[in-house]
Design a protein around this motif. Structure first.
Motif, mmCIF file in Angstrom:
data_model
loop_
_atom_site.group_PDB
_atom_site.id
_atom_site.type_symbol
_atom_site.label_atom_id
_atom_site.label_comp_id
_atom_site.label_asym_id
_atom_site.label_seq_id
_atom_site.Cartn_x
_atom_site.Cartn_y
_atom_site.Cartn_z
ATOM 1 N N LEU A 195 2.945 12.995 6.159
ATOM 2 C CA LEU A 195 2.548 11.907 6.912
ATOM 3 C C LEU A 195 3.473 10.416 6.791
ATOM 4 C CD1 LEU A 195 -1.514 12.232 6.357
ATOM 5 C CD2 LEU A 195 -0.133 11.535 8.558
ATOM 6 N N SER A 196 3.680 10.317 5.384
ATOM 7 C CA SER A 196 4.366 9.159 5.269
ATOM 8 C C SER A 196 5.787 9.011 5.730
ATOM 9 C CB SER A 196 4.203 8.923 3.755
ATOM 10 O OG SER A 196 3.165 8.120 3.346
ATOM 11 N N PHE A 197 6.175 10.060 5.732
ATOM 12 C CA PHE A 197 7.528 10.539 6.527
ATOM 13 C C PHE A 197 7.275 9.882 7.982
ATOM 14 C CE2 PHE A 197 9.889 12.512 3.041
ATOM 15 C CZ PHE A 197 10.960 11.923 2.997
ATOM 16 N N MET A 217 0.756 -1.191 -0.039
ATOM 17 C CA MET A 217 -0.142 0.039 0.066
ATOM 18 C C MET A 217 0.892 1.289 -0.015
ATOM 19 S SD MET A 217 -3.455 0.267 2.248
ATOM 20 C CE MET A 217 -2.536 0.280 3.811
ATOM 21 N N SER A 218 1.709 1.517 0.956
ATOM 22 C CA SER A 218 2.811 2.387 0.752
ATOM 23 C C SER A 218 3.561 2.434 -0.388
ATOM 24 C CB SER A 218 3.802 2.177 2.060
ATOM 25 O OG SER A 218 3.308 1.866 3.248
ATOM 26 N N HIS A 219 3.999 1.659 -1.075
ATOM 27 C CA HIS A 219 4.844 1.581 -2.258
ATOM 28 C C HIS A 219 3.972 2.092 -3.358
ATOM 29 C CE1 HIS A 219 6.882 -0.016 -5.831
ATOM 30 N NE2 HIS A 219 8.200 -0.050 -4.950
ATOM 31 N N HIS A 220 2.679 1.407 -3.321
ATOM 32 C CA HIS A 220 1.846 1.997 -4.375
ATOM 33 C C HIS A 220 1.625 3.601 -4.403
ATOM 34 C CE1 HIS A 220 -2.501 3.016 -5.302
ATOM 35 N NE2 HIS A 220 -2.237 2.136 -6.415
ATOM 36 N N GLN A 221 1.182 4.149 -3.111
ATOM 37 C CA GLN A 221 0.971 5.417 -2.844
ATOM 38 C C GLN A 221 2.078 6.047 -3.382
ATOM 39 O OE1 GLN A 221 -0.557 5.107 1.056
ATOM 40 N NE2 GLN A 221 -1.413 7.347 0.877
ATOM 41 N N LEU A 222 3.345 5.605 -3.101
ATOM 42 C CA LEU A 222 4.518 6.505 -3.316
ATOM 43 C C LEU A 222 4.929 6.736 -5.017
ATOM 44 C CD1 LEU A 222 7.487 7.753 -2.501
ATOM 45 C CD2 LEU A 222 7.986 5.263 -2.282
ATOM 46 N N PHE A 223 4.782 5.427 -5.309
ATOM 47 C CA PHE A 223 4.792 5.560 -6.927
ATOM 48 C C PHE A 223 3.607 6.257 -7.666
ATOM 49 C CE2 PHE A 223 8.723 3.043 -8.418
ATOM 50 C CZ PHE A 223 9.216 2.547 -7.025
ATOM 51 N N HIS A 224 2.651 6.058 -7.054
ATOM 52 C CA HIS A 224 1.253 6.766 -7.751
ATOM 53 C C HIS A 224 1.525 8.319 -7.807
ATOM 54 C CE1 HIS A 224 -2.572 6.952 -9.058
ATOM 55 N NE2 HIS A 224 -2.756 7.973 -8.233
ATOM 56 N N GLY A 225 2.190 8.729 -6.784
ATOM 57 C CA GLY A 225 2.419 10.172 -6.938
ATOM 58 C C GLY A 225 3.538 10.708 -7.548
ATOM 59 N N ALA A 226 4.817 9.873 -7.796
ATOM 60 C CA ALA A 226 5.736 10.207 -8.409
ATOM 61 C C ALA A 226 5.746 10.094 -10.092
ATOM 62 C CB ALA A 226 7.038 9.212 -8.152
ATOM 63 N N GLU A 227 6.378 11.034 -10.422
ATOM 64 C CA GLU A 227 6.362 11.091 -12.111
ATOM 65 C C GLU A 227 7.746 10.755 -12.807
ATOM 66 O OE1 GLU A 227 4.707 14.465 -15.003
ATOM 67 O OE2 GLU A 227 4.370 14.697 -12.939
ATOM 68 N N TYR A 228 8.921 11.144 -11.979
ATOM 69 C CA TYR A 228 10.105 11.103 -12.544
ATOM 70 C C TYR A 228 10.967 9.882 -11.797
ATOM 71 C CZ TYR A 228 9.173 15.258 -14.725
ATOM 72 O OH TYR A 228 8.480 16.497 -15.621
ATOM 73 N N MET A 229 11.369 9.131 -12.673
ATOM 74 C CA MET A 229 12.324 8.170 -12.071
ATOM 75 C C MET A 229 13.491 7.987 -12.853
ATOM 76 S SD MET A 229 9.739 5.523 -10.596
ATOM 77 C CE MET A 229 8.390 6.606 -9.990
ATOM 78 N N ASP A 230 14.543 7.447 -12.140
ATOM 79 C CA ASP A 230 15.700 7.254 -12.813
ATOM 80 C C ASP A 230 16.573 5.963 -12.365
ATOM 81 O OD1 ASP A 230 16.503 7.897 -10.230
ATOM 82 O OD2 ASP A 230 17.885 9.616 -10.707
ATOM 83 N N ARG A 231 17.796 5.926 -12.844
ATOM 84 C CA ARG A 231 18.612 4.736 -12.552
ATOM 85 C C ARG A 231 18.569 4.587 -10.849
ATOM 86 N NH1 ARG A 231 22.727 2.299 -15.285
ATOM 87 N NH2 ARG A 231 24.439 1.738 -13.667
ATOM 88 N N LYS A 232 18.893 5.490 -10.103
ATOM 89 C CA LYS A 232 18.885 5.317 -8.781
ATOM 90 C C LYS A 232 17.604 4.836 -8.009
ATOM 91 C CE LYS A 232 20.878 7.808 -4.834
ATOM 92 N NZ LYS A 232 20.978 9.290 -4.515
ATOM 93 N N THR A 233 16.415 5.277 -8.733
ATOM 94 C CA THR A 233 15.226 4.832 -8.292
ATOM 95 C C THR A 233 15.119 3.333 -8.510
ATOM 96 O OG1 THR A 233 14.276 6.778 -9.436
ATOM 97 C CG2 THR A 233 12.803 5.098 -8.366
ATOM 98 N N CYS A 240 13.908 -3.424 5.963
ATOM 99 C CA CYS A 240 12.770 -3.024 4.981
ATOM 100 C C CYS A 240 12.450 -1.326 4.952
ATOM 101 C CB CYS A 240 11.515 -3.619 5.350
ATOM 102 S SG CYS A 240 11.816 -5.685 4.801
ATOM 103 N N GLY A 241 12.258 -0.988 6.380
ATOM 104 C CA GLY A 241 12.024 0.391 6.562
ATOM 105 C C GLY A 241 13.002 1.250 6.231
ATOM 106 N N GLY A 242 14.346 0.959 6.615
ATOM 107 C CA GLY A 242 15.286 2.143 6.159
ATOM 108 C C GLY A 242 15.480 2.264 4.683
ATOM 109 N N SER A 243 15.560 0.792 4.041
ATOM 110 C CA SER A 243 15.708 1.056 2.376
ATOM 111 C C SER A 243 14.322 1.712 1.898
ATOM 112 C CB SER A 243 15.925 -0.390 1.970
ATOM 113 O OG SER A 243 14.807 -1.312 2.216
ATOM 114 N N TYR A 244 13.295 1.543 2.499
ATOM 115 C CA TYR A 244 11.860 2.140 1.941
ATOM 116 C C TYR A 244 12.193 3.909 2.222
ATOM 117 C CZ TYR A 244 7.281 3.575 0.934
ATOM 118 O OH TYR A 244 6.182 4.359 0.528
ATOM 119 N N TYR A 245 12.869 4.219 3.317
ATOM 120 C CA TYR A 245 13.033 5.580 3.692
ATOM 121 C C TYR A 245 13.956 6.143 2.593
ATOM 122 C CZ TYR A 245 13.777 9.597 6.161
ATOM 123 O OH TYR A 245 13.923 11.149 6.625
#
Lengths: 192, 192, 192, 192
Positions: free
Chosen positions: D149-151, D65-81, D122-127
């Motif tokens: 909120l998510s932070f 759910m968090s991953h979904h929300q994060l990527f839903h809002g994002a527009e630009y992605m790169d190699r590092k993502t 998991c939490g740290g890498s998600y952060y």
């Protein structure tokens, strides 16, 4: 967007459950003096596992078909949809265990009872998901007759599973026959 | 929409089957006195499993390619498409068992016979799916020559598998060679 | 359309390989008199398996990133693309076996040699796929400098793996360090 | 395009982890004199495994759910993502091991400690992933309050896990209760 990923997650879980069902079916270790007949005997001995697998595969096809129809008609999704869908998928992911148990010990009562309980949990959580998606999309051009039918189907599913669990206490074989009949009924009947 | 999820489910099942094929290949437990040569000997001893895996992987690439071509051309899907596709996927999901059996006991006849039977069931259920999708999309700009070819391919597949099963009663090794030749033929030939 | 499903199949296979890598990591069976320290000792004893898993996971991230970049730039796909991609996925699916072997017996030479050979086969089949997609899309607005770089990367990958295999005959530990360094190099460097 | 495949890979890995969690749950081998009660006793004995599975499934629903929300809002992605997302998925793929360990030995301290450590990773890498995607998409119409909120949620997650690891040294059962409470809290609360 939400819908696409929610469908992808659901398709992923259902595809994996469909496929790992058969992993229970192990290659026997032969002694050097043994040959084809031992393999054939082992295969025949494992036929209930195959049958149990086929029943669960058909059950999963019907669940996938229902899930597909439900999400196809829906337009609005929210946090609660994700959670209710997740709980439904959790019970779906439980299916391989009673499937393997029922295939291994078809003459015992506990496997058939457990299979029925997991089926009820799938049905109940699907009912909750269904109810929520319908409320969320009320007033939209949602296929109303299809929904009425699907509600009927869900109740039919739950009722038959409760009866099958009762039967399992007396005769597990009749109970297994009922579990096999449910997906076949939904597959052969005309209207979803 | 139906098509997208149906393709996703099919891709999921085929991807999983492709990957779990190799899980049969286990890391040996060495005694503390044993070293590299035991690992090498174990690896060489397991080479028929690797070969059997490669054959089934190629078979799955060809099935996926056919499935892809079929759904690519199709436009209309219905309940029956879902069910026929589900039955096809069920037989696809059976492939790892005879693959492992054939890799473990290549000199026995039963593994090759069973491998052929599962291949026939995949072919037969695919034929049913093919026939239904073609009827459902009759009159639409469906690539007719491609379809005629694919029908021919399906029949070719079924015929060769029946012959290979017959051969397996005499020599499993020749039968395995035929199973290997089928996907290689479809891979190297020019027109699908 | 072809591209979408081909990507989905590839994502599926890579996701599964990423996840089953860790399945080798088994829960130990404790005697009733044993407790936390036995679990800790078992965990420490299995740390090479974890390390081996992490290396292969990083390798798979880099493969996925390359595959993604390659297909992102491409426009035209054909039968041969499907087949070459399938062969690449087949070698990718082999990765868990040498990963488990290397984690279990890091001091032996055969696991590191086999790990290198599978890496070479992945690299070689990727090179074939790359070459074909580039030819197929020649003249199209394909990022030429990126492709030149990627060709360089592929050759770099192949050369380093051949050297690492050579090193494995002398010291498997240095060879493992090289396998770990390759994905880290591709991950930290700026241009793909 | 990048986003679609990155989401597909993530959905694939999370779906597989969700499903293989339950594979630890094995069918017991009965003696011919044994029957239903042995199966029931075995099932009751394995209930902590089921509970541990349910906790991890809920944890995975919240991560998804968090991953979904994060990527839903994002527009630009790169190699590092891609790389940060890959590292997050790697720790997600570790979850089945401590889950199985905690289910098998709920009274021991090491399983609960390890479960907490994996949760922290998991939490740290998600952060890290979160932070990068936010920077990359700074200035775009990204839901700012939702991100704040998510932070807060991520920090809450990390803090509670550190406390739970501390508790595990004293009482693993209380620690497990905390691990169960975390996803339930995120599931029942109103704002994401």
């Amino acid at each position: 967007m939400t819908k696409t990923r929610l469908e992808a997650l659901s398709d992923g879980v259902i595809a994996i459950v469909m496929t790992i069902l058969i992993l229970e079916f192990k290659v026997p270790k032969l002694e050097s003096s043994e040959g084809d007949w031992v393999l054939v005997k082992d295969f025949i001995h494992d036929l209930p596992v195959v049958l149990s697998y086929i029943i669960s595969f058909l059950v999963l096809i019907v669940w996938w078909m229902s899930h597909h129809q439900l999400f196809h008609g829906a337009e609005y999704m929210d946090r609660k949809t994700i959670i209710l869908n997740g709980i439904f998928l959790m019970f779906i992911a439980f299916i391989p265990y009673p499937t393997a148990l029922m295939g291994e010990y078809p003459s015992l009562r506990f496997p058939s009872i457990l299979y029925g309980i997991i089926g009820l949990l799938c049905g109940g959580s699907y009912y909750g998901l269904y109810h929520h998606i319908l409320n969320k999309n009320a007033g939209h051009p949602f296929n109303a007759s299809g929904n009425a039918l699907s509600f009927k189907n869900t109740w039919l599913h739950l009722t038959v599973y409760i009866i099958a669990i009762g039967i399992a206490f007396v005769s597990p074989y009749i109970s297994i026959a009922v579990y096999a009949a449910v997906p076949i009924y939904f597959i052969v009947k005309k209207n979803g």
